[in-house]
Motif scaffolding. Structure first.
Motif, PDB file in Angstrom:
ATOM      1  N   HIS A 104       9.444  -3.395   1.962  1.00 16.88           N
ATOM      2  CA  HIS A 104      10.537  -4.386   1.891  1.00 16.88           C
ATOM      3  C   HIS A 104      11.031  -4.416   0.459  1.00 16.88           C
ATOM      4  O   HIS A 104      10.521  -3.689  -0.400  1.00 16.88           O
ATOM      5  CB  HIS A 104      10.067  -5.754   2.403  1.00 16.88           C
ATOM      6  N   HIS A 114       7.086  -4.318  -4.705  1.00 20.26           N
ATOM      7  CA  HIS A 114       6.936  -3.209  -3.746  1.00 20.26           C
ATOM      8  C   HIS A 114       7.884  -2.050  -4.037  1.00 20.26           C
ATOM      9  O   HIS A 114       7.496  -0.900  -3.964  1.00 20.26           O
ATOM     10  CB  HIS A 114       7.138  -3.725  -2.310  1.00 20.26           C
ATOM     11  N   ASP A 123       4.025  -7.014   3.410  1.00 13.92           N
ATOM     12  CA  ASP A 123       3.866  -8.464   3.217  1.00 13.92           C
ATOM     13  C   ASP A 123       4.230  -9.243   4.484  1.00 13.92           C
ATOM     14  O   ASP A 123       4.744 -10.371   4.417  1.00 13.92           O
ATOM     15  CB  ASP A 123       4.735  -8.944   2.041  1.00 13.92           C
ATOM     16  N   HIS A 146      -1.071  -9.141   0.137  1.00 13.59           N
ATOM     17  CA  HIS A 146      -2.022  -9.300  -0.979  1.00 13.59           C
ATOM     18  C   HIS A 146      -3.087 -10.364  -0.701  1.00 13.59           C
ATOM     19  O   HIS A 146      -3.720 -10.880  -1.628  1.00 13.59           O
ATOM     20  CB  HIS A 146      -1.277  -9.640  -2.284  1.00 13.59           C
ATOM     21  N   LYS A 152      -2.930 -13.529  -8.255  1.00 13.72           N
ATOM     22  CA  LYS A 152      -1.933 -13.453  -7.184  1.00 13.72           C
ATOM     23  C   LYS A 152      -2.589 -12.910  -5.918  1.00 13.72           C
ATOM     24  O   LYS A 152      -3.224 -11.853  -5.948  1.00 13.72           O
ATOM     25  CB  LYS A 152      -0.780 -12.525  -7.600  1.00 13.72           C
TER      26      LYS A 152
END
Ligand code: ZN
Length: 346
Positions: A86, A91, A214, A241, A268
């Motif tokens: 995406h 990314h 994601d 993640h 994160k």
């Protein structure tokens, strides 16, 4: 057979035989490259073909880390296929710099939106258009990317199960939230590009690996209800993640992974709630993390032997998964810690 044909056949055998023997001895390798809470997953097939899924942040650090693994560790001279799951910067960000360091051949994505939502950076889309020479392929659920294959290796398939918030079997534009299953509580519709992530299933013999970029809660549920479109897997790149608005417990339980790898950063992803979900799945034997999550406690992190980078200031150590040439077992290694464990394919 005429003499010319016979000669051609003999030469073909002589040329192909060493390749076949070589492939038989080579594993399928998957590298989880540390891009500090972004994603960069490199797959190298036994026949030497390569696929990079995502390219980290738009920083020299990430392009250099990907280049190091691709060139110095995997011995690649080019990337054959590149998917950006995406359009978020963690990314697609690294591809501009990376493509200046190593040739990238084929580009795939979920389609470039005609109008960009506020979470997509126009600069990165423009950079992507330049490096892909406007020739990227928009993937749809049900598509398959073909890899080189021959009879010396187990069957290798790379299937697209989700893209643009729809899953295999759904029409384009189908609603993101589809009530299904007794315990499914939908989250508010995810209007970010996360929900549009390309979700892929790689199979090699009996080995099955899912990378959902994601993908978030609601689309995850459509992947396993009413039908489990993913099926039981061996290796799970934990969605988003390890964020807690992804990794819906119903979804993770349906996948029944044996090994889960979280591509989190020091602060994160790798959320405590996701870690608890993973711990609750009986089939999961091992949870790996690219980073220790410094924002939570040790109880919310896997043991240090399964963490590639313990400290915030790190060398960007990667995790390597090597599937044996027969596709029946695999080894997960943290080369930086010289630790490796073998797992059987489910
Ligand atoms: Zn991300």
């Amino acid at each position: 057979m005429n003499p010319m044909k016979r000669l051609f056949l003999l030469l073909s055998i002589l040329v192909l035989l060493p390749l076949t023997i070589q492939a038989r001895q080579r594993p399928l390798d998957i590298y989880f490259i540390d891009v500090e809470g972004g994603a960069a997953t490199l797959i190298v097939t036994p026949l030497g073909e390569s696929m990079l899924i995502d390219s980290g942040f738009p920083e020299d650090r990430d392009a250099q880390r990907i280049l190091h693994v691709a060139k110095d560790v995997a011995g690649l001279t080019r990337i054959d296929h590149y998917i950006t799951t995406h359009w978020h910067r963690d990314h697609v960000g690294g591809i501009l710099l990376l493509s200046k360091l190593i040739p990238v051949k084929n580009f795939y994505d979920h389609g470039i939106p005609a109008t960009l939502s506020s979470d997509i950076n126009a600069e990165q889309i423009n950079a992507y258009k330049i490096v892909s020479e406007n020739k990227s392929t928009a993937l749809r659920p049900g598509d398959e990317i073909k890899f080189l294959s021959d009879r010396s290796i187990p069957r290798l398939r790379f299937r697209i199960l989700a893209a643009n918030a729809v899953v295999v079997g759904e029409e384009a534009g189908a609603p993101q939230i589809k009530p299904c299953g007794d315990d499914f509580k939908p989250m508010e519709e995810d209007k970010t590009d996360n929900a549009n992530s390309v979700g892929v299933l790689l199979t090699f013999g009996g080995f099955r690996f899912f990378d959902g970029g994601d993908l978030t809660w609601n689309v995850e549920n459509k992947l396993v209800c009413p039908k489990n479109l993913v099926g039981p897997i061996d290796l799970f790149q934990v969605n988003h993640h390890g964020s807690s608005n992804s990794n819906n417990p119903t979804f993770v339980r349906a996948l029944k992974p044996r090994v889960a790898i979280i591509d989190n950063g020091p602060r994160k992803g790798g959320d405590a709630k996701t870690y608890a979900t993973l711990k609750s799945v009986p089939e999961i034997e091992a949870i790996y993390q690219l980073h220790k999550n410094l924002a939570t406690t040790w109880n919310d992190n896997t043991a240090s032997a399964f963490i590639a980078n313990d400290d915030e200031k790190c060398q960007g150590e990667f995790i390597k998964v090597s599937v044996k040439p027969d596709g029946r077992s695999y080894r997960v290694e943290i080369p930086g810690k010289k630790i490796g464990t073998d797992y059987l394919v489910r």
